[in-house]
Scaffold this motif. Sequence first.
Motif, PDB file in Angstrom:
ATOM      1  N   GLU A  76       0.829  -1.205   0.000  1.00  0.00           N
ATOM      2  CA  GLU A  76       0.000   0.000   0.000  1.00  0.00           C
ATOM      3  C   GLU A  76       0.867   1.259   0.000  1.00  0.00           C
ATOM      4  N   LYS A  77       1.955   1.202   0.758  1.00  0.00           N
ATOM      5  CA  LYS A  77       2.847   2.357   0.868  1.00  0.00           C
ATOM      6  C   LYS A  77       3.476   2.717  -0.470  1.00  0.00           C
ATOM      7  N   PHE A  78       3.892   1.697  -1.215  1.00  0.00           N
ATOM      8  CA  PHE A  78       4.607   1.942  -2.473  1.00  0.00           C
ATOM      9  C   PHE A  78       3.744   1.700  -3.712  1.00  0.00           C
ATOM     10  N   GLN A  79       2.479   1.331  -3.492  1.00  0.00           N
ATOM     11  CA  GLN A  79       1.558   1.112  -4.600  1.00  0.00           C
ATOM     12  C   GLN A  79       2.135   0.139  -5.642  1.00  0.00           C
ATOM     13  N   THR A  80       2.630  -0.984  -5.141  1.00  0.00           N
ATOM     14  CA  THR A  80       3.158  -2.022  -6.018  1.00  0.00           C
ATOM     15  C   THR A  80       2.988  -3.368  -5.331  1.00  0.00           C
ATOM     16  N   THR A  81       3.293  -4.431  -6.033  1.00  0.00           N
ATOM     17  CA  THR A  81       3.111  -5.783  -5.499  1.00  0.00           C
ATOM     18  C   THR A  81       4.454  -6.391  -5.131  1.00  0.00           C
ATOM     19  N   PHE A  82       4.553  -6.883  -3.899  1.00  0.00           N
ATOM     20  CA  PHE A  82       5.730  -7.628  -3.449  1.00  0.00           C
ATOM     21  C   PHE A  82       5.380  -9.074  -3.103  1.00  0.00           C
ATOM     22  N   VAL A 147      13.655  -4.636  -1.535  1.00  0.00           N
ATOM     23  CA  VAL A 147      14.830  -3.942  -1.001  1.00  0.00           C
ATOM     24  C   VAL A 147      15.235  -2.784  -1.905  1.00  0.00           C
ATOM     25  N   ASP A 148      15.209  -2.993  -3.214  1.00  0.00           N
ATOM     26  CA  ASP A 148      15.549  -1.902  -4.143  1.00  0.00           C
ATOM     27  C   ASP A 148      14.583  -0.727  -3.990  1.00  0.00           C
ATOM     28  N   THR A 149      13.297  -1.029  -3.862  1.00  0.00           N
ATOM     29  CA  THR A 149      12.290   0.020  -3.697  1.00  0.00           C
ATOM     30  C   THR A 149      12.525   0.786  -2.400  1.00  0.00           C
ATOM     31  N   TYR A 150      12.830   0.053  -1.349  1.00  0.00           N
ATOM     32  CA  TYR A 150      13.015   0.693  -0.048  1.00  0.00           C
ATOM     33  C   TYR A 150      14.285   1.540  -0.015  1.00  0.00           C
ATOM     34  N   GLU A 155      16.793   6.855   0.054  1.00  0.00           N
ATOM     35  CA  GLU A 155      17.749   7.749  -0.618  1.00  0.00           C
ATOM     36  C   GLU A 155      17.094   9.086  -0.957  1.00  0.00           C
ATOM     37  N   LYS A 156      15.871   9.036  -1.397  1.00  0.00           N
ATOM     38  CA  LYS A 156      15.146  10.258  -1.756  1.00  0.00           C
ATOM     39  C   LYS A 156      14.987  11.174  -0.549  1.00  0.00           C
ATOM     40  N   ARG A 157      14.973  10.578   0.638  1.00  0.00           N
ATOM     41  CA  ARG A 157      14.768  11.350   1.876  1.00  0.00           C
ATOM     42  C   ARG A 157      16.064  11.577   2.649  1.00  0.00           C
ATOM     43  N   ASP A 158      17.198  11.295   2.020  1.00  0.00           N
ATOM     44  CA  ASP A 158      18.515  11.451   2.662  1.00  0.00           C
ATOM     45  C   ASP A 158      18.604  10.678   3.977  1.00  0.00           C
ATOM     46  N   MET A 159      18.056   9.461   3.968  1.00  0.00           N
ATOM     47  CA  MET A 159      18.050   8.630   5.168  1.00  0.00           C
ATOM     48  C   MET A 159      18.934   7.389   5.005  1.00  0.00           C
ATOM     49  N   ILE A 160      19.797   7.393   3.984  1.00  0.00           N
ATOM     50  CA  ILE A 160      20.685   6.256   3.766  1.00  0.00           C
ATOM     51  C   ILE A 160      21.996   6.757   3.187  1.00  0.00           C
TER      52      ILE A 160
END
Length: 346
Positions: A76-82, A147-150, A155-160
């Motif tokens: 739901e968070k990423f609007q994709t299927t895992f 993992v790639d999505t996360y 990275e987009k939020r400068d948290m890694i």
Amino acid sequence: MKLDYIIVGLGLAGLAFAEQLIKANKSFIVFEDSSQTSSLVAGGVYNPVILKRFTPVWNAKQQLELALPFYESLEEKFQTTFDYKFQTKKVFKSIEDQNNWFTALDNPKLVEFLEPNLDHEQKQGVISSFGFGNVKQTGRIDTKKLVDTYRAYLEKRDMIRFEQFKHQQIKFHPNHVQYQDIDSSTIVFCEGFGMRENIFFNYLPLNEVKGELITIHAPNLKIDFQLKSTLFVLPLGEDNYKVGATFNWSDKTSKPSKEGREELIEKLNKVIDVPYTILSQTAGIRPTIKDRRPLVGRQPAFPNLAILNGLGTRGVMIAPTMADALFNYLEKGKELDPEINIKRFE
């Protein structure tokens, strides 16, 4: 920069713990150098039954009750299927295998996961003289995609930070630790096999086993379930299947090997009888513990350091439960199950 946590490693363990922190509005940063690839190359299957011995996975029901909603929330968070749900069919090799299945049905921990009636329907391309046993509540998490999505999300939020974490550079203060430009209350190590280089936790009995997988293209193998025999054959769509896995205790490299490829081909040819083409081969080092329980807890001499590791081959099932246990231990003082607490090795 003052943060609540530093997480070292972003496989399934680090990702699951990061989600705990986000939900609790805790600040953190992740260090990831991509040196450990077990989560990226894993089959990603969740299955509550050890089909080699027809026994229940440790705490399987509780793990699934946390894991399935966890992955659903990420979808739901990423609007994709895992999460790709399917049935698992265990190939019986003998009448004795069938009898063991019926015996397993008497186990109250297994009855909700096993269908009582044997499946004698022939499946195109599958070698099965004695039929199948059907396992419910199984599926596959696309771990690489997850993992790639996360990582991209952080990275987009400068948290890694994509760099190697240097353990010897940690500076200890009375109520916090300092690393580079960061002051943090706690560092959580989720390094997988990389724990062997961690000077604070390498006393723990972490073993490493190399696992290899191949991906095949088999247009005449029309199955939409996981086939489980001496190896697994896992549908990926478009007539592609993931096949694995090997267990090599001597080779400590994460490079695919000729020996691993030949072993998988030899076993696969005893399971299916249709032509196939090998598309790729992958390998990774799985961190395992001698008692088959994870490593969770604080470093005895350095309580600002914690660990979440040793998830083994069933990482997709157990990671959310272990991350929840560690968070409640660190933040709420809730005692850890002695079976997972690293105090058991003191």
